[in-house]
Motif scaffolding. Sequence first.
Motif, PDB file in Angstrom:
ATOM      1  N   GLY A   1     -98.912 126.805  94.448  1.00 11.22           N
ATOM      2  CA  GLY A   1     -99.742 127.802  94.578  1.00 11.22           C
ATOM      3  C   GLY A   1    -100.298 128.324  93.372  1.00 11.22           C
ATOM      4  N   ARG A   2    -100.508 129.557  92.960  1.00 12.74           N
ATOM      5  CA  ARG A   2    -100.834 130.184  91.874  1.00 12.74           C
ATOM      6  C   ARG A   2     -99.909 130.066  90.428  1.00 12.74           C
ATOM      7  N   ASN A   3     -98.444 129.712  90.918  1.00 10.35           N
ATOM      8  CA  ASN A   3     -97.668 129.831  89.960  1.00 10.35           C
ATOM      9  C   ASN A   3     -97.161 128.492  89.683  1.00 10.35           C
ATOM     10  N   MET A   4     -96.393 128.602  88.509  1.00 11.62           N
ATOM     11  CA  MET A   4     -95.828 127.114  87.888  1.00 11.62           C
ATOM     12  C   MET A   4     -94.554 127.450  87.648  1.00 11.62           C
ATOM     13  N   LEU A   5     -93.564 126.553  88.232  1.00 13.66           N
ATOM     14  CA  LEU A   5     -91.777 126.746  88.457  1.00 13.66           C
ATOM     15  C   LEU A   5     -91.200 125.754  87.488  1.00 13.66           C
ATOM     16  N   MET A   6     -90.120 126.163  86.933  1.00 11.97           N
ATOM     17  CA  MET A   6     -89.181 125.103  86.323  1.00 11.97           C
ATOM     18  C   MET A   6     -87.671 125.648  86.453  1.00 11.97           C
ATOM     19  N   VAL A   7     -86.833 124.976  86.608  1.00  7.93           N
ATOM     20  CA  VAL A   7     -85.452 125.430  86.860  1.00  7.93           C
ATOM     21  C   VAL A   7     -84.498 125.007  85.994  1.00  7.93           C
ATOM     22  N   LEU A   8     -83.959 125.848  85.217  1.00  9.08           N
ATOM     23  CA  LEU A   8     -82.885 125.455  84.044  1.00  9.08           C
ATOM     24  C   LEU A   8     -81.412 125.599  84.778  1.00  9.08           C
ATOM     25  N   ALA A   9     -80.808 124.468  84.295  1.00 13.22           N
ATOM     26  CA  ALA A   9     -79.303 124.445  84.799  1.00 13.22           C
ATOM     27  C   ALA A   9     -78.410 124.843  83.457  1.00 13.22           C
ATOM     28  N   PRO A  10     -77.333 125.323  83.617  1.00 11.82           N
ATOM     29  CA  PRO A  10     -76.530 125.720  82.380  1.00 11.82           C
ATOM     30  C   PRO A  10     -75.659 124.492  81.912  1.00 11.82           C
ATOM     31  N   VAL A  11     -75.386 124.399  80.624  1.00 11.47           N
ATOM     32  CA  VAL A  11     -74.707 123.345  80.162  1.00 11.47           C
ATOM     33  C   VAL A  11     -73.218 123.388  80.548  1.00 11.47           C
ATOM     34  N   ARG A  12     -72.499 124.557  80.655  1.00  9.81           N
ATOM     35  CA  ARG A  12     -71.153 124.946  81.091  1.00  9.81           C
ATOM     36  C   ARG A  12     -71.208 125.047  82.405  1.00  9.81           C
ATOM     37  N   LYS A  13     -69.961 124.796  83.233  1.00 12.85           N
ATOM     38  CA  LYS A  13     -70.008 125.164  84.648  1.00 12.85           C
ATOM     39  C   LYS A  13     -69.708 126.682  84.596  1.00 12.85           C
TER      40      LYS A  13
END
Length: 245
Positions: A176-188
């Motif tokens: 829609g009007r937004n742009m999304l990105m998901v970051l995941a942690p390097v460590r559990k």
Amino acid sequence: MLGGRGPAHSTDFNLGGTISTEPRINDRIRVPEVRLVGPAGEQVGIVRIEQALQLAREHDLDLVEVAAEARPPVAKLMDYGKFKYENAQKARESRRNQTNTIIKEMKLRPKIDQHDYDTKKGHVVRFLKGGDKVKITIMFRGREQSRPELGVNLLNKLAEDVVEFGFVESAPKLDGRNMLMVLAPVRKKTEASKDLAAERDRRIAERAANQEADRAAEAKLRAEHQPSTKKKKGPADNMDPDIDL
């Protein structure tokens, strides 16, 4: 073992009852023959059910159907009570170590100033160090919607700035009007939690040591300023006691 237990669970069901998923054991196994596995995992072979039950009695073990769909079914000699207990312990340990994945969210504008960017980047780093995923949302307003490259560039810059703590799990995409990105942690999460706990313990120990040092310094200072109780010598103290005044 055999015959010394309460009613065994089976896959049979009664009207109005529930279907048990637990294996059939001992006399509940109603087949002519089984492929028998010994208590140490050794293959005994195909034997009559009566012989398998007799072997279970002789070894003071249970006969447990472990593969009912096989032809003939596979049954194993084991201590079923111990087997269930160990499985329950493993399940409990697994639940204890299991952590719920939490997705934090951070919202940015395409033309964010450097100060706000640094502040929000710090929050993202904190979330990633804590073992949480972070959804980054770029919010476009008005004419900004015609410049999606602004959002892509900002998200790529953020990903590069926090690469030590997280990686891009979901690449930038328009929603829609937004742009999304998901970051995941390097460590559990579990590793991060252990590190946070260790850091908390270190700070507590350091605080206690500083408090102890402060108390020691305060006690020393009080001792140095303590008024002396020793009697001062006067003129008469230096005279010969045999001299009459």
